[in-house]
Design an enzyme around this catalytic site. Structure first.
Site, PDB file in Angstrom:
ATOM      1  N   SER A 181       0.863  -1.188   0.000  1.00 61.30           N
ATOM      2  CA  SER A 181       0.000   0.000   0.000  1.00 61.30           C
ATOM      3  C   SER A 181       0.896   1.234   0.000  1.00 61.30           C
ATOM      4  O   SER A 181       2.081   1.133   0.321  1.00 61.30           O
ATOM      5  CB  SER A 181      -0.849  -0.024   1.272  1.00 61.30           C
ATOM      6  N   TYR A 194      -1.392  -0.728  10.708  1.00 63.91           N
ATOM      7  CA  TYR A 194      -1.545  -1.065   9.286  1.00 63.91           C
ATOM      8  C   TYR A 194      -0.308  -0.643   8.492  1.00 63.91           C
ATOM      9  O   TYR A 194       0.221  -1.411   7.682  1.00 63.91           O
ATOM     10  CB  TYR A 194      -2.800  -0.385   8.738  1.00 63.91           C
TER      11      TYR A 194
HETATM   12  N1  LIG Z   1      -8.889  -0.458  -0.805  1.00 65.32           N
HETATM   13  C1  LIG Z   1      -7.849   0.333  -0.617  1.00 65.32           C
HETATM   14  O1  LIG Z   1      -7.986   1.553  -0.524  1.00 65.32           O
HETATM   15  C2  LIG Z   1      -6.466  -0.249  -0.547  1.00 65.32           C
HETATM   16  C3  LIG Z   1      -5.383   0.616  -0.633  1.00 65.32           C
HETATM   17  C4  LIG Z   1      -4.109   0.103  -0.546  1.00 65.32           C
HETATM   18  C5  LIG Z   1      -3.916  -1.259  -0.375  1.00 65.32           C
HETATM   19  N2  LIG Z   1      -4.991  -2.090  -0.302  1.00 65.32           N
HETATM   20  C6  LIG Z   1      -4.739  -3.535  -0.087  1.00 65.32           C
HETATM   21  O2  LIG Z   1      -5.318  -4.266  -1.148  1.00 65.32           O
HETATM   22  C7  LIG Z   1      -5.706  -5.555  -0.679  1.00 65.32           C
HETATM   23  C8  LIG Z   1      -7.142  -5.829  -1.058  1.00 65.32           C
HETATM   24  O3  LIG Z   1      -7.952  -4.817  -0.512  1.00 65.32           O
HETATM   25  P1  LIG Z   1      -9.491  -4.620  -0.864  1.00 65.32           P
HETATM   26  O4  LIG Z   1      -9.774  -3.191  -0.706  1.00 65.32           O
HETATM   27  O5  LIG Z   1      -9.790  -5.292  -2.147  1.00 65.32           O
HETATM   28  O6  LIG Z   1     -10.162  -5.423   0.362  1.00 65.32           O
HETATM   29  P2  LIG Z   1     -11.634  -6.036   0.506  1.00 65.32           P
HETATM   30  O7  LIG Z   1     -12.005  -5.852   1.934  1.00 65.32           O
HETATM   31  O8  LIG Z   1     -12.541  -5.523  -0.556  1.00 65.32           O
HETATM   32  O9  LIG Z   1     -11.381  -7.591   0.226  1.00 65.32           O
HETATM   33  C9  LIG Z   1     -10.555  -8.342   1.066  1.00 65.32           C
HETATM   34  C10 LIG Z   1     -10.930  -9.806   0.926  1.00 65.32           C
HETATM   35  O10 LIG Z   1     -10.084 -10.561   1.820  1.00 65.32           O
HETATM   36  C11 LIG Z   1     -10.876 -11.571   2.420  1.00 65.32           C
HETATM   37  N3  LIG Z   1     -10.310 -12.030   3.700  1.00 65.32           N
HETATM   38  C12 LIG Z   1     -10.346 -11.365   4.886  1.00 65.32           C
HETATM   39  N4  LIG Z   1      -9.784 -12.124   5.843  1.00 65.32           N
HETATM   40  C13 LIG Z   1      -9.397 -13.295   5.260  1.00 65.32           C
HETATM   41  C14 LIG Z   1      -8.764 -14.462   5.744  1.00 65.32           C
HETATM   42  N5  LIG Z   1      -8.421 -14.603   7.033  1.00 65.32           N
HETATM   43  N6  LIG Z   1      -8.505 -15.459   4.870  1.00 65.32           N
HETATM   44  C15 LIG Z   1      -8.862 -15.335   3.553  1.00 65.32           C
HETATM   45  N7  LIG Z   1      -9.461 -14.244   3.042  1.00 65.32           N
HETATM   46  C16 LIG Z   1      -9.722 -13.238   3.887  1.00 65.32           C
HETATM   47  C17 LIG Z   1     -12.229 -10.908   2.628  1.00 65.32           C
HETATM   48  O11 LIG Z   1     -13.253 -11.870   2.816  1.00 65.32           O
HETATM   49  C18 LIG Z   1     -12.378 -10.109   1.331  1.00 65.32           C
HETATM   50  O12 LIG Z   1     -13.012 -10.881   0.330  1.00 65.32           O
HETATM   51  C19 LIG Z   1      -5.461  -5.534   0.833  1.00 65.32           C
HETATM   52  O13 LIG Z   1      -4.223  -6.159   1.119  1.00 65.32           O
HETATM   53  C20 LIG Z   1      -5.405  -4.069   1.160  1.00 65.32           C
HETATM   54  O14 LIG Z   1      -4.654  -3.807   2.314  1.00 65.32           O
HETATM   55  C21 LIG Z   1      -6.252  -1.611  -0.395  1.00 65.32           C
END
Ligand SMILES: NC(=O)c1ccc[n+]([C@@H]2O[C@H](COP(=O)([O-])OP(=O)(O)OC[C@H]3O[C@@H](n4cnc5c(N)ncnc54)[C@H](O)[C@@H]3O)[C@@H](O)[C@H]2O)c1
Ligand SMILES: *[C@@H]1O[C@H](CO)[C@@H](O)[C@H](O)[C@H]1NC(C)=O
Length: 309
Positions: A181, A194
Site C-alpha cells: 500500500s 496497518y
Molecule cells: N482499498 C484500498 O484503498 C487499498 C489501498 C491500498 C492497499 N490495499 C490492499 O489491497 C488488498 C485488497 O484490498 P481490498 O480493498 O480489495 O479489500 P476487501 O475488503 O474488498 O477484500 C478483502 C478480501 O479478503 C478476504 N479475507 C479477509 N480475511 C481473510 C482471511 N483470514 N482469509 C482469507 N481471506 C480473507 C475478505 O473476505 C475479502 O473478500 C489488501 O491487502 C489491502 O490492504 C487496499
C-alpha cells in the site's frame, strides 16, 4: 606493499569498475524500459492463486486473469462472496476453482497447497491480496485487532509463500505478487499498525528477491512484484480523505486490478497505483528532509479518518 597486496588491490579495482559498468548498463536499460515498455507476457496456461477473491481488488483480478486464459484459484474465508466470484467467471466461460480458507491459519494454508496441487496443478502465480485495515488512533486499537491484522497482512503472506514457492523453485518458473500500500511507503495517522504491516510486506518482498538471487540454483525464472495502491474504492477504506480529488482520484477496483496485472505481465518489480505517485514518492518525497516532506503531506492532506467498524 608486496606483490600480493598489489594483486588484491588490482582485482578489487577491476571488480569495482566492472560493477560500475554493469550498474550503468542496468540504469540505461531501466530508462529504455520506461520509454519502450516490454511486451506483456502471456498468462495462458498459468495457474493463478489469489487470496481475498470474494470482494474488491481480489475479485477484479480473478475475473481479469480468467479472461486472459489463466486457470484461476479463488481463495477466501468468505465462502458466499467467493462462490459469487466463481459464478461470474464461469458465466464468462473462464476456468476457475474456489477454496474456502482462512489464510492466517498456517496448517490450513499448507493443506490448501496440497489440495490445489492435486485438484488443479502447480500454482505458477501467487497473488497475496487479502488484507484488513483497522482505522483509528493507535491507543484505541485492541490487542485482538492488531494481532489479527498482522496475522492476515503479514504472516499469511509468509505462509502462502512458504506453501507455493517450493513448486516454483522446482520448475524455476513462477511469479509472486504481493499487495502492499502507499501506507507501506509512508506513514498515515489512524493507521499505525496497518502502516507497519504494509511496510513489512515491502520488506518481505525485497528480502525475498535478495534471497532468491543469492540461491545457488538458478531461480531467475521466479519473478516478484510488489504493489503500492493509494486509495481504492472497495469499502476497505471507510472514510478516505483527499483534498484535491481531481489530482488523486479514488481508484476503482477494476482499474487497480488492470494496473496490477499489467505490471505483473511486464515483470515490473514494483508498481504504484495511480502510477504517478511512484515518481512523487521516489524522486520528490524521499529526497526532501523529513520536515519539508511532512509539510507537503499536510498540504495534500490525504489519509483516512477514524471510524468504528
Ligand atoms: N482499498 C484500498 O484503498 C487499498 C489501498 C491500498 C492497499 N490495499 C490492499 O489491497 C488488498 C485488497 O484490498 P481490498 O480493498 O480489495 O479489500 P476487501 O475488503 O474488498 O477484500 C478483502 C478480501 O479478503 C478476504 N479475507 C479477509 N480475511 C481473510 C482471511 N483470514 N482469509 C482469507 N481471506 C480473507 C475478505 O473476505 C475479502 O473478500 C489488501 O491487502 C489491502 O490492504 C487496499
Ligand atoms: C486451522 O486449520 C486446520 C486445518 O484445516 C484446522 O484443523 C484447525 O482447526 C484450524 N485452526 C483454527 C484455529 O481455526
Amino acid at each position: 606493499m608486496d606483490m600480493r597486496d598489489v594483486n588484491t588491490f588490482l582485482c578489487i579495482l577491476l571488480e569495482f569498475l566492472w560493477t560500475l559498468l554493469k550498474s550503468n548498463y542496468e540504469v540505461i536499460k531501466a530508462m529504455i524500459r520506461v520509454i519502450f515498455p516490454p511486451e506483456p507476457k502471456s498468462v495462458k496456461g498459468d495457474v493463478v492463486l489469489i487470496s481475498g477473491t470474494a470482494h474488491g481488488i481480489g475479485r477484479e483480478m480473478a475475473l481479469r486473469y480468467a479472461r486472459l486464459g489463466a486457470t484461476v484459484v479463488c481463495v477466501d474465508i468468505n465462502a458466499i462472496g467467493n462462490q459469487e466470484t466463481l459464478i461470474m467467471i464461469k458465466q464468462e466461460k473462464g476456468n476457475a476453482f474456489k477454496y474456502e480458507c482462512d489464510v492466517t491459519n498456517r496448517s490450513a494454508v499448507m493443506q490448501l497447497a496440497e489440495t490445489v496441487s492435486k485438484e488443479v496443478g502447480d500454482v505458477t502465480v501467487l497473488v497475496n491480496n487479502a488484507g484488513i485495515m483497522p482505522c483509528k488512533p493507535l491507543l484505541d486499537q485492541t490487542e485482538k485487532e492488531i494481532r489479527l491484522m498482522n496475522d492476515l497482512n503479514v504472516n499469511a503472506y509468509l505462509w502462502m509463500i512458504q506453501a507455493f514457492l517450493p513448486s516454483m523453485i522446482r520448475r524455476n518458473y513462477g511469479h509472486i505478487v504481493s499487495i502492499s500500500s502507499m501506507a507501506g511507503i509512508m506513514g498515515f495517522k489512524n493507521l499505525v499498525p496497518y502502516c507497519g504491516s504494509k511496510h513489512a510486506v515491502r520488506g518481505i518482498m525485497d528480502a525475498l528477491a535478495v534471497e532468491l538471487r543469492n540461491d545457488k540454483r538458478d531461480l531467475s525464472g521466479i519473478k516478484l512484484t510488489t504493489v503500492f495502491p493509494s486509495m481504492v474504492n472497495t469499502g476497505l477504506c471507510h472514510k478516505p480523505r483527499i483534498r484535491f480529488e481531481k489530482l488523486l482520484k479514488l481508484v476503482e477496483p477494476g482499474d487497480a486490478a488492470d494496473a496490477i496485472i499489467s505490471a505483473m505481465r511486464r515483470d515490473l518489480n514494483e508498481v504504484t497505483i495511480p502510477q504517478d505517485l511512484h515518481y512523487a514518492n521516489r524522486y520528490v518525497y524521499r529526497l526532501l528532509p523529513i520536515e519539508a516532506a511532512r509539510l507537503w503531506t499536510d498540504f495534500f492532506d490525504a489519509g483516512v479518518d477514524a471510524h468504528d467498524d
